[in-house]
Design a protein around this motif. Structure first.
Motif, PDB file in Angstrom:
ATOM      1  N   HIS A 160      33.251  30.643  35.745  1.00 35.21           N
ATOM      2  CA  HIS A 160      32.061  31.430  36.005  1.00 35.21           C
ATOM      3  C   HIS A 160      31.107  31.309  36.895  1.00 35.21           C
ATOM      4  O   HIS A 160      30.782  32.315  37.346  1.00 35.21           O
ATOM      5  CB  HIS A 160      31.382  31.059  34.326  1.00 35.21           C
ATOM      6  CG  HIS A 160      32.256  31.412  33.266  1.00 35.21           C
ATOM      7  ND1 HIS A 160      33.051  32.786  33.005  1.00 35.21           N
ATOM      8  CD2 HIS A 160      32.561  30.708  31.971  1.00 35.21           C
ATOM      9  CE1 HIS A 160      33.582  32.814  32.014  1.00 35.21           C
ATOM     10  NE2 HIS A 160      33.242  31.554  31.409  1.00 35.21           N
ATOM     11  N   GLY A 161      30.870  30.138  37.152  1.00 35.03           N
ATOM     12  CA  GLY A 161      29.932  29.803  38.557  1.00 35.03           C
ATOM     13  C   GLY A 161      30.254  30.506  39.756  1.00 35.03           C
ATOM     14  O   GLY A 161      29.479  31.130  40.536  1.00 35.03           O
ATOM     15  N   ALA A 162      31.636  30.432  40.227  1.00 32.01           N
ATOM     16  CA  ALA A 162      32.308  31.176  41.385  1.00 32.01           C
ATOM     17  C   ALA A 162      32.184  32.477  41.326  1.00 32.01           C
ATOM     18  O   ALA A 162      31.798  33.118  42.234  1.00 32.01           O
ATOM     19  CB  ALA A 162      33.792  30.658  41.221  1.00 32.01           C
ATOM     20  N   GLN A 163      32.266  33.163  40.061  1.00 28.76           N
ATOM     21  CA  GLN A 163      32.181  34.572  40.111  1.00 28.76           C
ATOM     22  C   GLN A 163      30.645  34.916  40.292  1.00 28.76           C
ATOM     23  O   GLN A 163      30.369  36.033  40.895  1.00 28.76           O
ATOM     24  CB  GLN A 163      32.604  35.074  38.656  1.00 28.76           C
ATOM     25  CG  GLN A 163      34.068  34.879  38.437  1.00 28.76           C
ATOM     26  CD  GLN A 163      34.599  35.676  36.908  1.00 28.76           C
ATOM     27  OE1 GLN A 163      34.097  36.655  36.634  1.00 28.76           O
ATOM     28  NE2 GLN A 163      35.014  34.662  36.100  1.00 28.76           N
ATOM     29  N   LEU A 164      29.704  34.103  39.800  1.00 24.02           N
ATOM     30  CA  LEU A 164      28.363  34.634  39.834  1.00 24.02           C
ATOM     31  C   LEU A 164      27.960  34.403  41.530  1.00 24.02           C
ATOM     32  O   LEU A 164      27.102  35.128  41.947  1.00 24.02           O
ATOM     33  CB  LEU A 164      27.342  33.794  38.944  1.00 24.02           C
ATOM     34  CG  LEU A 164      25.859  34.105  38.987  1.00 24.02           C
ATOM     35  CD1 LEU A 164      25.849  35.337  38.718  1.00 24.02           C
ATOM     36  CD2 LEU A 164      25.215  32.958  37.976  1.00 24.02           C
ATOM     37  N   ILE A 165      28.497  33.282  41.847  1.00 18.87           N
ATOM     38  CA  ILE A 165      28.228  33.001  43.425  1.00 18.87           C
ATOM     39  C   ILE A 165      28.642  34.155  44.139  1.00 18.87           C
ATOM     40  O   ILE A 165      28.124  34.732  45.093  1.00 18.87           O
ATOM     41  CB  ILE A 165      28.690  31.706  43.796  1.00 18.87           C
ATOM     42  CG1 ILE A 165      27.823  30.621  43.191  1.00 18.87           C
ATOM     43  CG2 ILE A 165      28.821  31.543  45.433  1.00 18.87           C
ATOM     44  CD1 ILE A 165      28.494  29.346  43.407  1.00 18.87           C
ATOM     45  N   ALA A 166      29.820  34.510  43.959  1.00 20.10           N
ATOM     46  CA  ALA A 166      30.582  35.775  44.698  1.00 20.10           C
ATOM     47  C   ALA A 166      29.773  37.032  44.592  1.00 20.10           C
ATOM     48  O   ALA A 166      29.724  37.631  45.632  1.00 20.10           O
ATOM     49  CB  ALA A 166      32.000  35.921  44.068  1.00 20.10           C
ATOM     50  N   ALA A 167      29.183  37.329  43.297  1.00 17.40           N
ATOM     51  CA  ALA A 167      28.413  38.518  43.272  1.00 17.40           C
ATOM     52  C   ALA A 167      27.050  38.504  44.107  1.00 17.40           C
ATOM     53  O   ALA A 167      26.815  39.400  44.863  1.00 17.40           O
ATOM     54  CB  ALA A 167      28.144  38.720  41.654  1.00 17.40           C
ATOM     55  N   ARG A 168      26.444  37.412  44.177  1.00 20.07           N
ATOM     56  CA  ARG A 168      25.209  37.141  44.644  1.00 20.07           C
ATOM     57  C   ARG A 168      25.672  37.163  46.310  1.00 20.07           C
ATOM     58  O   ARG A 168      24.813  37.912  47.122  1.00 20.07           O
ATOM     59  CB  ARG A 168      24.417  35.774  44.469  1.00 20.07           C
ATOM     60  CG  ARG A 168      24.026  35.814  42.926  1.00 20.07           C
ATOM     61  CD  ARG A 168      23.462  34.414  42.684  1.00 20.07           C
ATOM     62  NE  ARG A 168      22.947  34.408  41.377  1.00 20.07           N
ATOM     63  CZ  ARG A 168      22.539  32.998  41.045  1.00 20.07           C
ATOM     64  NH1 ARG A 168      22.634  31.830  41.603  1.00 20.07           N
ATOM     65  NH2 ARG A 168      21.965  33.115  39.742  1.00 20.07           N
ATOM     66  N   VAL A 169      26.663  36.472  46.785  1.00 19.73           N
ATOM     67  CA  VAL A 169      27.007  36.565  48.215  1.00 19.73           C
ATOM     68  C   VAL A 169      27.291  37.772  48.805  1.00 19.73           C
ATOM     69  O   VAL A 169      26.793  38.170  49.692  1.00 19.73           O
ATOM     70  CB  VAL A 169      28.030  35.604  48.284  1.00 19.73           C
ATOM     71  CG1 VAL A 169      28.633  35.697  49.917  1.00 19.73           C
ATOM     72  CG2 VAL A 169      27.705  33.948  48.247  1.00 19.73           C
ATOM     73  N   ALA A 170      27.990  38.579  47.855  1.00 23.58           N
ATOM     74  CA  ALA A 170      28.481  39.812  48.480  1.00 23.58           C
ATOM     75  C   ALA A 170      26.924  40.767  48.230  1.00 23.58           C
ATOM     76  O   ALA A 170      26.936  41.472  49.364  1.00 23.58           O
ATOM     77  CB  ALA A 170      29.436  40.528  47.468  1.00 23.58           C
TER      78      ALA A 170
END
Length: 386
Positions: free
Chosen positions: A193-203
Protein backbone atom coordinates in the motif's frame (compact mmCIF):
# COMPACT_ATOMS: atom_id res chain seq x y z
CA UNK A 1 -18.03 23.88 -12.22
CA UNK A 2 -20.01 25.86 -9.68
CA UNK A 3 -22.13 25.39 -6.57
CA UNK A 4 -25.75 26.35 -7.22
CA UNK A 5 -27.09 25.66 -3.73
CA UNK A 6 -25.64 25.10 -0.27
CA UNK A 7 -27.62 23.97 2.79
CA UNK A 8 -26.21 23.27 6.25
CA UNK A 9 -27.92 21.66 9.22
CA UNK A 10 -26.28 21.76 12.66
CA UNK A 11 -22.89 22.52 11.14
CA UNK A 12 -20.69 24.57 13.48
CA UNK A 13 -22.58 27.80 14.29
CA UNK A 14 -25.34 27.17 11.77
CA UNK A 15 -28.51 25.48 13.00
CA UNK A 16 -29.95 25.79 9.51
CA UNK A 17 -28.93 27.90 6.52
CA UNK A 18 -29.69 27.70 2.81
CA UNK A 19 -27.93 29.76 0.14
CA UNK A 20 -28.61 30.10 -3.56
CA UNK A 21 -25.33 30.66 -5.38
CA UNK A 22 -24.23 30.86 -8.98
CA UNK A 23 -21.35 31.38 -11.38
CA UNK A 24 -19.06 34.35 -10.95
CA UNK A 25 -17.94 35.90 -7.71
CA UNK A 26 -19.75 35.96 -4.37
CA UNK A 27 -18.44 37.41 -1.13
CA UNK A 28 -19.73 36.60 2.34
CA UNK A 29 -19.11 39.74 4.36
CA UNK A 30 -19.71 40.30 8.04
CA UNK A 31 -18.04 40.52 11.45
CA UNK A 32 -15.69 37.81 12.66
CA UNK A 33 -17.35 35.01 14.61
CA UNK A 34 -20.57 34.98 12.57
CA UNK A 35 -19.93 31.85 10.52
CA UNK A 36 -18.46 33.04 7.21
CA UNK A 37 -15.54 30.63 7.38
CA UNK A 38 -17.91 27.82 8.38
CA UNK A 39 -19.66 28.13 5.01
CA UNK A 40 -16.40 27.76 3.06
CA UNK A 41 -15.15 25.04 5.38
CA UNK A 42 -18.32 23.02 4.73
CA UNK A 43 -17.76 23.27 0.98
CA UNK A 44 -14.13 22.23 1.37
CA UNK A 45 -15.26 19.28 3.48
CA UNK A 46 -17.62 18.22 0.68
CA UNK A 47 -14.69 18.29 -1.74
CA UNK A 48 -12.07 16.55 0.43
CA UNK A 49 -13.86 14.94 3.42
CA UNK A 50 -11.61 17.02 5.66
CA UNK A 51 -11.47 20.41 7.35
CA UNK A 52 -8.70 22.94 6.80
CA UNK A 53 -9.00 24.01 10.45
CA UNK A 54 -9.35 20.86 12.57
CA UNK A 55 -8.25 17.24 12.31
CA UNK A 56 -11.37 15.61 13.76
CA UNK A 57 -15.09 15.87 13.02
CA UNK A 58 -16.34 16.59 16.53
CA UNK A 59 -15.88 20.40 16.36
CA UNK A 60 -17.95 20.47 13.16
CA UNK A 61 -21.14 19.49 14.99
CA UNK A 62 -23.23 22.30 16.46
CA UNK A 63 -23.32 22.21 20.26
CA UNK A 64 -26.18 20.01 21.40
CA UNK A 65 -26.64 18.26 18.05
CA UNK A 66 -25.76 14.65 17.24
CA UNK A 67 -24.76 15.12 13.62
CA UNK A 68 -24.27 17.71 10.91
CA UNK A 69 -25.52 17.65 7.33
CA UNK A 70 -23.91 19.37 4.34
CA UNK A 71 -26.00 19.46 1.18
CA UNK A 72 -24.78 20.93 -2.08
CA UNK A 73 -26.03 21.06 -5.63
CA UNK A 74 -23.11 21.29 -8.05
CA UNK A 75 -23.37 22.14 -11.73
CA UNK A 76 -20.76 20.82 -14.14
CA UNK A 77 -21.17 21.09 -17.91
CA UNK A 78 -24.86 21.97 -17.43
CA UNK A 79 -25.47 18.78 -15.42
CA UNK A 80 -26.61 19.03 -11.82
CA UNK A 81 -25.44 16.71 -9.06
CA UNK A 82 -26.86 16.73 -5.53
CA UNK A 83 -24.33 15.77 -2.85
CA UNK A 84 -25.50 15.12 0.72
CA UNK A 85 -23.08 14.31 3.52
CA UNK A 86 -24.02 13.29 7.07
CA UNK A 87 -21.22 13.79 9.62
CA UNK A 88 -21.50 11.86 12.89
CA UNK A 89 -18.47 11.83 15.23
CA UNK A 90 -17.25 8.35 16.08
CA UNK A 91 -19.09 6.78 13.15
CA UNK A 92 -18.53 6.51 9.43
CA UNK A 93 -19.90 9.43 7.47
CA UNK A 94 -22.84 8.72 5.18
CA UNK A 95 -23.21 10.19 1.72
CA UNK A 96 -25.84 10.40 -1.00
CA UNK A 97 -25.42 11.26 -4.66
CA UNK A 98 -28.61 12.53 -6.31
CA UNK A 99 -30.45 11.26 -3.20
CA UNK A 100 -29.19 7.68 -3.68
CA UNK A 101 -27.07 6.29 -0.79
CA UNK A 102 -23.38 5.85 -1.63
CA UNK A 103 -21.53 2.73 -0.51
CA UNK A 104 -18.96 4.92 1.21
CA UNK A 105 -18.51 8.62 1.82
CA UNK A 106 -15.36 8.33 -0.31
CA UNK A 107 -17.62 7.80 -3.34
CA UNK A 108 -18.37 11.52 -3.44
CA UNK A 109 -14.72 12.44 -3.91
CA UNK A 110 -14.13 13.95 -7.33
CA UNK A 111 -17.78 14.93 -7.78
CA UNK A 112 -17.05 18.44 -6.50
CA UNK A 113 -13.60 19.92 -6.93
CA UNK A 114 -12.38 23.01 -5.17
CA UNK A 115 -9.19 24.85 -4.25
CA UNK A 116 -9.06 26.61 -0.90
CA UNK A 117 -6.91 29.60 0.07
CA UNK A 118 -6.91 30.37 3.81
CA UNK A 119 -4.70 31.97 6.48
CA UNK A 120 -3.90 28.44 7.66
CA UNK A 121 -1.98 27.92 4.40
CA UNK A 122 1.09 29.46 6.00
CA UNK A 123 1.51 26.15 7.86
CA UNK A 124 2.25 24.50 4.50
CA UNK A 125 5.58 26.31 4.63
CA UNK A 126 6.23 26.73 8.34
CA UNK A 127 4.40 23.72 9.75
CA UNK A 128 5.22 20.05 10.22
CA UNK A 129 5.62 17.61 7.30
CA UNK A 130 2.13 16.27 8.02
CA UNK A 131 0.63 19.52 6.69
CA UNK A 132 2.44 19.13 3.39
CA UNK A 133 1.62 15.41 3.13
CA UNK A 134 -2.07 16.24 3.63
CA UNK A 135 -1.85 18.89 0.92
CA UNK A 136 -0.42 16.34 -1.51
CA UNK A 137 -2.90 13.63 -0.61
CA UNK A 138 -5.92 15.93 -0.86
CA UNK A 139 -4.83 17.18 -4.27
CA UNK A 140 -4.00 13.67 -5.47
CA UNK A 141 -7.44 12.49 -4.34
CA UNK A 142 -9.20 15.40 -6.07
CA UNK A 143 -7.55 14.37 -9.32
CA UNK A 144 -7.72 10.59 -8.81
CA UNK A 145 -10.40 9.64 -6.25
CA UNK A 146 -9.07 6.08 -5.96
CA UNK A 147 -6.10 7.51 -4.04
CA UNK A 148 -8.47 7.96 -1.08
CA UNK A 149 -8.82 4.19 -0.84
CA UNK A 150 -5.06 3.68 -1.09
CA UNK A 151 -4.49 6.23 1.64
CA UNK A 152 -7.15 4.69 3.90
CA UNK A 153 -5.73 1.18 3.44
CA UNK A 154 -2.22 2.40 4.19
CA UNK A 155 -3.28 4.27 7.33
CA UNK A 156 -5.09 1.17 8.59
CA UNK A 157 -1.94 -0.92 8.10
CA UNK A 158 0.18 1.66 9.95
CA UNK A 159 -2.24 1.62 12.90
CA UNK A 160 -2.28 -2.19 13.10
CA UNK A 161 1.47 -2.50 12.67
CA UNK A 162 2.15 0.21 15.27
CA UNK A 163 -0.06 -1.59 17.79
CA UNK A 164 1.91 -4.80 17.21
CA UNK A 165 5.23 -2.99 17.58
CA UNK A 166 4.09 -1.45 20.86
CA UNK A 167 3.11 -4.87 22.15
CA UNK A 168 6.44 -6.32 21.07
CA UNK A 169 8.35 -3.37 22.54
CA UNK A 170 6.66 -3.82 25.92
CA UNK A 171 7.93 -7.38 26.07
CA UNK A 172 11.00 -7.07 23.87
CA UNK A 173 13.07 -9.43 26.02
CA UNK A 174 10.72 -12.28 25.10
CA UNK A 175 9.72 -11.66 21.46
CA UNK A 176 8.56 -14.99 20.08
CA UNK A 177 8.44 -16.28 16.54
CA UNK A 178 4.72 -15.62 16.15
CA UNK A 179 5.24 -11.86 16.57
CA UNK A 180 8.08 -11.93 14.05
CA UNK A 181 5.90 -13.82 11.57
CA UNK A 182 3.01 -11.40 12.08
CA UNK A 183 5.32 -8.45 11.55
CA UNK A 184 6.49 -10.02 8.30
CA UNK A 185 2.88 -10.12 7.12
CA UNK A 186 2.22 -6.49 8.07
CA UNK A 187 5.51 -5.47 6.44
CA UNK A 188 4.20 -6.89 3.19
CA UNK A 189 0.95 -4.97 3.48
CA UNK A 190 2.73 -1.75 4.37
CA UNK A 191 5.12 -2.07 1.44
CA UNK A 192 2.32 -2.84 -1.03
CA UNK A 193 0.00 0.00 0.00
CA UNK A 194 2.86 2.38 0.78
CA UNK A 195 4.35 1.91 -2.67
CA UNK A 196 1.06 2.90 -4.29
CA UNK A 197 0.78 5.99 -2.09
CA UNK A 198 4.37 7.03 -2.84
CA UNK A 199 3.77 6.51 -6.56
CA UNK A 200 0.68 8.74 -6.47
CA UNK A 201 2.57 11.48 -4.65
CA UNK A 202 5.66 11.26 -6.87
CA UNK A 203 3.56 11.45 -10.05
CA UNK A 204 1.70 14.44 -8.64
CA UNK A 205 4.85 16.33 -7.62
CA UNK A 206 6.36 15.74 -11.04
CA UNK A 207 3.40 17.56 -12.65
CA UNK A 208 2.97 20.11 -9.88
CA UNK A 209 6.57 21.35 -9.70
CA UNK A 210 6.59 23.49 -12.89
CA UNK A 211 3.18 24.99 -11.98
CA UNK A 212 4.43 26.01 -8.54
CA UNK A 213 7.59 27.48 -10.06
CA UNK A 214 5.54 29.59 -12.50
CA UNK A 215 3.06 30.70 -9.84
CA UNK A 216 5.82 31.79 -7.47
CA UNK A 217 7.50 33.79 -10.25
CA UNK A 218 4.17 35.57 -10.81
CA UNK A 219 3.74 36.34 -7.10
CA UNK A 220 7.34 37.31 -6.32
CA UNK A 221 9.19 38.14 -9.55
CA UNK A 222 12.12 39.70 -7.69
CA UNK A 223 12.63 36.77 -5.32
CA UNK A 224 14.70 33.62 -5.65
CA UNK A 225 13.19 30.84 -7.79
CA UNK A 226 10.97 28.33 -6.00
CA UNK A 227 11.16 24.57 -6.39
CA UNK A 228 9.49 21.53 -4.82
CA UNK A 229 10.54 17.89 -4.58
CA UNK A 230 9.37 14.76 -2.81
CA UNK A 231 11.62 13.74 0.07
CA UNK A 232 11.71 10.18 1.32
CA UNK A 233 14.11 8.13 3.40
CA UNK A 234 14.20 5.68 0.49
CA UNK A 235 17.10 6.43 -1.82
CA UNK A 236 15.35 4.79 -4.78
CA UNK A 237 12.41 7.15 -4.39
CA UNK A 238 14.66 10.19 -4.25
CA UNK A 239 16.37 9.39 -7.51
CA UNK A 240 13.26 8.34 -9.38
CA UNK A 241 11.28 11.34 -8.12
CA UNK A 242 13.92 13.60 -9.62
CA UNK A 243 13.62 11.83 -12.98
CA UNK A 244 9.81 11.83 -12.94
CA UNK A 245 9.71 8.01 -12.99
CA UNK A 246 7.00 6.15 -11.11
CA UNK A 247 7.93 2.52 -10.37
CA UNK A 248 5.47 0.96 -7.92
CA UNK A 249 7.29 -2.38 -7.85
CA UNK A 250 10.60 -0.64 -7.19
CA UNK A 251 9.09 1.39 -4.36
CA UNK A 252 7.64 -1.77 -2.82
CA UNK A 253 11.03 -3.52 -2.93
CA UNK A 254 12.74 -0.49 -1.41
CA UNK A 255 10.17 -0.34 1.39
CA UNK A 256 10.56 -4.02 2.22
CA UNK A 257 14.32 -3.60 2.47
CA UNK A 258 13.99 -0.49 4.63
CA UNK A 259 11.57 -2.32 6.92
CA UNK A 260 13.99 -5.23 7.24
CA UNK A 261 16.87 -2.96 8.15
CA UNK A 262 14.81 -0.78 10.45
CA UNK A 263 13.07 -3.52 12.43
CA UNK A 264 15.46 -3.54 15.43
CA UNK A 265 15.01 0.21 15.89
CA UNK A 266 11.24 -0.06 15.48
CA UNK A 267 11.03 -2.86 18.04
CA UNK A 268 13.11 -0.83 20.45
CA UNK A 269 10.93 2.27 20.11
CA UNK A 270 7.57 0.60 19.52
CA UNK A 271 6.86 2.84 16.54
CA UNK A 272 6.41 2.49 12.80
CA UNK A 273 9.42 4.43 11.51
CA UNK A 274 9.42 3.44 7.84
CA UNK A 275 6.96 4.44 5.15
CA UNK A 276 5.38 7.38 3.33
CA UNK A 277 3.81 8.62 6.58
CA UNK A 278 7.34 9.84 7.38
CA UNK A 279 7.96 11.57 4.03
CA UNK A 280 7.85 15.27 3.20
CA UNK A 281 7.33 17.72 0.38
CA UNK A 282 10.45 19.84 0.36
CA UNK A 283 9.98 23.51 -0.54
CA UNK A 284 13.04 25.44 -1.66
CA UNK A 285 13.87 29.02 -2.52
CA UNK A 286 17.09 29.14 -4.45
CA UNK A 287 19.53 26.88 -2.63
CA UNK A 288 17.77 27.10 0.74
CA UNK A 289 14.88 25.19 2.27
CA UNK A 290 11.95 27.59 2.65
CA UNK A 291 11.07 26.46 6.17
CA UNK A 292 13.20 28.42 8.59
CA UNK A 293 14.83 30.59 5.91
CA UNK A 294 11.98 32.23 4.00
CA UNK A 295 10.76 35.67 5.09
CA UNK A 296 7.12 36.22 5.98
CA UNK A 297 6.38 37.54 2.50
CA UNK A 298 8.28 34.73 0.81
CA UNK A 299 6.47 32.15 2.95
CA UNK A 300 3.11 33.57 1.88
CA UNK A 301 4.21 33.51 -1.76
CA UNK A 302 5.24 29.85 -1.51
CA UNK A 303 1.96 28.93 0.17
CA UNK A 304 -0.06 30.74 -2.49
CA UNK A 305 2.06 29.17 -5.24
CA UNK A 306 1.18 25.71 -3.92
CA UNK A 307 -2.53 26.52 -4.10
CA UNK A 308 -2.26 28.20 -7.48
CA UNK A 309 -0.35 25.20 -8.78
CA UNK A 310 -3.13 22.92 -7.56
CA UNK A 311 -5.71 25.12 -9.25
CA UNK A 312 -3.89 25.00 -12.58
CA UNK A 313 -3.53 21.21 -12.48
CA UNK A 314 -7.23 20.69 -11.76
CA UNK A 315 -8.22 23.28 -14.34
CA UNK A 316 -6.08 21.64 -17.03
CA UNK A 317 -8.07 18.43 -16.66
CA UNK A 318 -11.28 20.14 -17.74
CA UNK A 319 -13.59 22.42 -15.85
CA UNK A 320 -12.56 25.09 -13.39
CA UNK A 321 -12.54 24.01 -9.75
CA UNK A 322 -14.43 26.31 -7.41
CA UNK A 323 -12.14 28.84 -5.73
CA UNK A 324 -12.70 29.27 -1.99
CA UNK A 325 -10.93 32.34 -0.58
CA UNK A 326 -11.29 32.35 3.19
CA UNK A 327 -10.42 35.82 4.49
CA UNK A 328 -7.08 35.53 2.74
CA UNK A 329 -6.95 39.00 1.14
CA UNK A 330 -6.56 40.59 4.56
CA UNK A 331 -3.29 38.67 4.94
CA UNK A 332 -1.70 39.75 1.64
CA UNK A 333 0.18 42.78 0.41
CA UNK A 334 -0.87 44.63 -2.72
CA UNK A 335 1.20 42.57 -5.18
CA UNK A 336 -0.07 39.22 -3.92
CA UNK A 337 -3.66 40.48 -3.67
CA UNK A 338 -3.57 41.52 -7.31
CA UNK A 339 -2.05 38.22 -8.45
CA UNK A 340 -4.67 36.18 -6.59
CA UNK A 341 -7.48 38.47 -7.74
CA UNK A 342 -6.35 37.98 -11.36
CA UNK A 343 -6.75 34.21 -10.98
CA UNK A 344 -10.12 34.65 -9.27
CA UNK A 345 -11.34 36.90 -12.09
CA UNK A 346 -11.12 34.06 -14.62
CA UNK A 347 -12.57 31.32 -12.42
CA UNK A 348 -16.05 30.04 -13.17
CA UNK A 349 -16.99 30.50 -9.53
CA UNK A 350 -15.15 32.15 -6.66
CA UNK A 351 -16.52 32.34 -3.11
CA UNK A 352 -14.84 34.83 -0.78
CA UNK A 353 -15.18 35.60 2.91
CA UNK A 354 -14.25 39.01 4.29
CA UNK A 355 -14.71 40.70 7.64
CA UNK A 356 -14.80 44.27 6.33
CA UNK A 357 -15.55 45.76 2.89
CA UNK A 358 -11.98 47.10 2.59
CA UNK A 359 -10.73 43.50 2.39
CA UNK A 360 -12.84 42.76 -0.69
CA UNK A 361 -10.82 42.85 -3.93
CA UNK A 362 -11.92 45.55 -6.35
CA UNK A 363 -10.50 43.80 -9.43
CA UNK A 364 -13.64 41.67 -9.80
CA UNK A 365 -17.31 42.48 -9.43
CA UNK A 366 -18.60 40.36 -6.56
CA UNK A 367 -22.12 39.72 -5.46
CA UNK A 368 -22.42 40.32 -1.71
CA UNK A 369 -24.13 38.20 0.89
CA UNK A 370 -24.23 39.94 4.24
CA UNK A 371 -23.87 37.76 7.32
CA UNK A 372 -24.94 39.26 10.61
CA UNK A 373 -27.93 39.69 12.89
CA UNK A 374 -31.25 41.19 11.96
CA UNK A 375 -32.91 43.43 14.49
CA UNK A 376 -35.17 41.48 16.84
CA UNK A 377 -33.69 38.08 16.08
CA UNK A 378 -32.36 37.61 19.63
CA UNK A 379 -28.79 36.91 18.62
CA UNK A 380 -29.46 34.41 15.87
CA UNK A 381 -27.04 34.62 12.98
CA UNK A 382 -28.71 35.24 9.64
CA UNK A 383 -27.86 35.92 6.03
CA UNK A 384 -29.16 38.60 3.74
CA UNK A 385 -28.79 37.71 0.07
CA UNK A 386 -28.46 40.64 -2.27
Amino acid sequence: MYVRHLALTDYRSWQRVELDLGPGGTVFVGPNGYGKTNLLEALWYSATLGSHRVGTDTPLIRTGAERAVISTIVVNDDRELAIDLDITPGRANKARLNRSPARSARDILGAFRAVLFAPEDLSLVRGDPGERRRYLDELATSRRPRVAGVRADYEKVVRQRTALLKTASAGRHRIDSSIVETLDVWDGYLAAHGAQLIAARVALVDELAPEVEKAYQLLAPASRPAAICYRSALEDVQGQAADGVVDVAGYETALLEALRQGRPRELERGQCLVGPHRDDLELRLGDQVAKGFASHGESWSVALALRLGAYELLRAEGGDPVLLLDDVFAELDTTRRRALAAVAARAEQVLVSAAVPDDIPTEQELRRIAIGMREGEDGRVSVVQS
